[in-house]
Design a protein around this motif. Structure first.
Motif, PDB file in Angstrom:
ATOM      1  N   GLU A  67     -11.518  -4.754  -0.994  1.00 17.26           N
ATOM      2  CA  GLU A  67     -11.825  -3.356  -1.289  1.00 17.26           C
ATOM      3  C   GLU A  67     -12.536  -2.691  -0.111  1.00 17.26           C
ATOM      4  O   GLU A  67     -12.280  -1.538   0.201  1.00 17.26           O
ATOM      5  CB  GLU A  67     -12.666  -3.235  -2.563  1.00 17.26           C
ATOM      6  N   ASP A 115      -3.966   5.386  -4.604  1.00 13.75           N
ATOM      7  CA  ASP A 115      -4.281   4.269  -5.486  1.00 13.75           C
ATOM      8  C   ASP A 115      -3.654   4.375  -6.873  1.00 13.75           C
ATOM      9  O   ASP A 115      -3.168   3.400  -7.403  1.00 13.75           O
ATOM     10  CB  ASP A 115      -5.800   4.126  -5.655  1.00 13.75           C
ATOM     11  N   LEU A 141       0.848  -1.179   0.000  1.00 16.23           N
ATOM     12  CA  LEU A 141       0.000   0.000   0.000  1.00 16.23           C
ATOM     13  C   LEU A 141       0.890   1.237   0.000  1.00 16.23           C
ATOM     14  O   LEU A 141       1.985   1.219   0.560  1.00 16.23           O
ATOM     15  CB  LEU A 141      -0.882   0.043   1.262  1.00 16.23           C
ATOM     16  N   SER A 177      -8.693   3.407   4.637  1.00 16.98           N
ATOM     17  CA  SER A 177      -8.546   4.750   4.073  1.00 16.98           C
ATOM     18  C   SER A 177      -9.199   5.799   4.970  1.00 16.98           C
ATOM     19  O   SER A 177      -8.619   6.857   5.232  1.00 16.98           O
ATOM     20  CB  SER A 177      -9.147   4.803   2.666  1.00 16.98           C
ATOM     21  N   LYS A 214     -10.050  -1.938   2.471  1.00 13.93           N
ATOM     22  CA  LYS A 214      -9.235  -0.815   2.011  1.00 13.93           C
ATOM     23  C   LYS A 214      -9.960   0.513   2.244  1.00 13.93           C
ATOM     24  O   LYS A 214      -9.351   1.490   2.664  1.00 13.93           O
ATOM     25  CB  LYS A 214      -8.905  -0.984   0.528  1.00 13.93           C
TER      26      LYS A 214
END
Length: 186
Positions: A44, A63, A3, A51, A47
């Motif tokens: 996702e 991203d 990441l 975030s 994520k």
């Protein structure tokens, strides 16, 4: 899984990101400025949650490829200037090209388009912030700071400092309210 995280500028940032990842039960294998290597892939949804948590701390999950490269350029420069990687005996353009595996012209154009300043101006701004920090600590003379920051002379350091801040290093050192800008605002 790797990441990329924007606005990581110091060891406290690394600790804060590590703490947040562990709270969310994501196990980082390695964390450096701007990059996190996780033990396994995350969904996702995970994520998105990560975030949001990072944004609450002032960080941003990156991203797209161009944003990652910009983040890597900034992290590399911060590492050189603030972590005193003075053992680097090459110029900035060669260092960035080799580290990021891209032609410097590409990196320079991308950075200028995205950030509105050149890589060199960003590098100088970081160096001047470090000089301000060293002046405020009052542990080194201006000559010692010039050597530490790889300036060819005190005069060159003083001229660059005055061009960026509008003040001489001596005047800056003597004023009572030395206002430094956070690294992520440069």
């Amino acid at each position: 899984m790797k990441l990329y995280i924007k606005n990581m500028v110091c060891n406290r940032c690394i600790a804060a990101v590590k703490n947040e990842l562990e709270k969310l039960r994501h196990h980082p294998l390695n964390i450096t400025l701007g990059e996190v290597l996780l033990e396994k892939e995350i969904t996702e949804k995970e994520k998105e949650i990560l975030s949001q948590h990072l944004q609450n701390l002032g960080f941003e999950l990156i991203d797209d490829k161009k944003s990652r490269i910009i983040g890597q350029i900034k992290s590399s420069i911060i590492e050189i200037v603030h972590r005193q990687k003075s053992d680097i005996k090459t110029n900035l353009s060669d260092y960035l090209s080799n580290k990021l595996h891209h032609d410097y012209t590409y990196l320079s154009n991308l950075f200028s388009e995205t950030e509105g300043i050149t890589i060199e101006k960003y590098f100088i701004a970081q160096k001047i912030e470090k000089v301000k920090e060293l002046l405020v600590y009052d542990e080194l003379s201006l000559s010692e700071i010039a050597v530490k920051m790889n300036y060819s002379s005190v005069a060159y350091l003083s001229n660059q400092f005055k061009k960026v801040t509008g003040l001489t290093p001596t005047y800056f050192k003597n004023i009572k309210e030395n206002k430094r800008r956070p690294l992520d605002e440069l």
